[in-house]
Write an enzyme that holds these catalytic residues in place. Structure first.
Site: not given
Length: 440
Positions: A278-280
């Site tokens: 979900h982040c990078i």
């Protein structure tokens, strides 16, 4: 003593003595581990989620997140330290609440803040004076002050006078055995100095990691984006090097290992089939979106995103090249894909680069199966696809074995013993040189 100092002292005392009740909004990959750690620290915890199946699972003591120990969850629920509900009126019973809901991008790569906004409105309608609210969801700089604060003040209460508001970015790394929610340092930035102090007191009462206080929520919001943008850009460099090294007949993995022998000035990052989680792959786009407000174009960040987004195409191109060696085309070839999780040893396939690879293989007419011991089934183009077992039969009947996730529990000797061609996007066999074995 003014009104704010009295509220601050009361809440900090509750936190230090573990007499506070803490709420966690969103019981996913971030929220559930946080709720469990807060309950393990001795607090009474109420988890909130709009998904009834998650609420039921928690209340039944059934774990669904890899970074949570099932025995911990079951014990905390049975002891009454942790419970879940979809009824946000119970917000009035908590002294502090963390918002841990998704912040996805829309189709135009712009932040979708609907989950954060709806959570803030549910809290605003139910919270009481002296409550601490902390946003943990990754977002763009300004969210806490510009979006959350006005919504909470619709209650008639004033931030910095009647309640405390801060931002503290989640730093969850699924599958990391060394650093987890409990021992990873926290960054905290409040709307006011007292907001920061109260939020820091809560995390110090729960976590073993250091709590780093910053001057504002915007600083905390920006530092989280810097963390993930740093990784995004450096992975993009490794991916571009991989593409160039492939053209030049050089092993990029050997190049990186050689560069990493330098004891200063270099930090190794590695290529792969693309970025997932979900982040990078998502967070840097929050920054590019916000930068437009200041008439600034984040050229380096966007270029890195384009390189990483192109890796599934490069992987499929390599598949085609290796099949061509066999006198075969992608159309009609059988490909066994090893791993749909976005990284090794986890059951999370959010934003996995394997999904666009499967999409391109499908569009090319390939027949594919997926092996993933952590994921029995996954959603693909609106359907549920079951994964298969890693068997000699599945290996031998494949024209190409594509290693996309290097899970530790794959039988790598069995894979290598197959007569099928192999394309390894993760350098699973280190410096192996062997007929029919290729790396990106």
């Amino acid at each position: 003593m003014n009104k704010l100092e009295g509220l601050e002292e009361l809440l900090i005392n509750k936190l230090n003595t573990k007499n506070a009740t803490i709420g966690v909004v969103g019981l996913g990959y971030v929220g559930l581990p946080l709720a469990v750690e807060k309950a393990k620290a001795g607090f009474n915890v109420i988890g909130f989620d709009v998904q009834e199946e998650k609420v039921k699972s928690v209340n039944d003591g059934i774990n669904y997140i890899g970074d949570v120990l099932p025995a911990d969850l079951e014990s905390l629920v049975l002891s009454g330290k942790l419970k879940a509900t979809s009824d946000y009126s119970f917000i009035k019973e908590v002294d502090a609440v963390a918002i841990c809901v998704p912040t996805p991008l829309d189709i135009y790569k712009q932040p979708n803040m609907s989950y954060v906004e709806s959570s803030a409105r549910a809290i605003s309608a139910n919270f009481t004076k002296g409550t601490l609210i902390v946003l943990e969801s990754t977002t763009y700089p300004g969210t806490t002050a510009e979006l959350i604060k006005p919504i909470l003040e619709e209650s008639g209460m004033v931030c910095g006078e009647d309640f405390f508001l801060a931002y503290s970015p989640e730093r969850v790394d699924p599958g990391n055995k060394e650093f987890n929610t409990k021992n990873t340092p926290k960054v905290v930035g409040g709307i006011t100095r007292n907001c920061t102090e109260v939020a820091a007191a809560m995390y110090r009462a729960v976590l073993d990691g250091d709590v780093h206080e910053v001057s504002s929520p915007a600083v905390a919001e920006m530092e989280k984006l810097l963390e993930n943008t740093f990784r995004n850009i450096n992975v993009a460099l490794a991916n571009e090097m991989a593409i160039l090294c492939n053209k030049m007949g050089i092993d990029v993995w050997e190049v990186i290992d050689a560069a990493a022998s330098k004891p200063y000035g270099f930090m190794p990052f590695y290529p792969g089939p693309g970025l997932g989680g979900h982040c990078i792959p998502i967070d840097p786009w929050y920054l590019t979106w916000k930068a437009r407000e200041y008439n600034y174009h984040t050229k380096l960040i966007e270029t890195a995103g384009e390189i990483n987004d192109s890796m599934p195409d490069f992987v499929v191109q390599r598949c085609a090249e290796i099949l061509n060696i066999q006198g075969k085309a992608l159309n009609g070839s059988k490909i066994l894909v090893l791993g749909v999780a976005y990284k090794k040893n986890i059951d999370d396939y959010r934003e996995s680069p394997v999904l666009p690879i499967l999409e391109r293989l499908t569009n090319s007419g390939s027949e594919w199966k997926v092996v993933d011991p952590y994921i029995p089934s996954f959603k693909f183009q609106g359907d549920v696809v079951d994964t298969v077992s890693l068997t000699k039969e599945n290996l031998e009947e494949s024209d190409l074995i594509l290693i996309t996730t290097n899970h530790s529990n794959f039988n790598y000797d069995l894979i290598l013993s197959s007569n099928s061609y192999i394309l390894d996007t993760r350098n699973s066999y280190q410096n192996l040189t062997k007929d029919k074995y290729y790396k990106i």
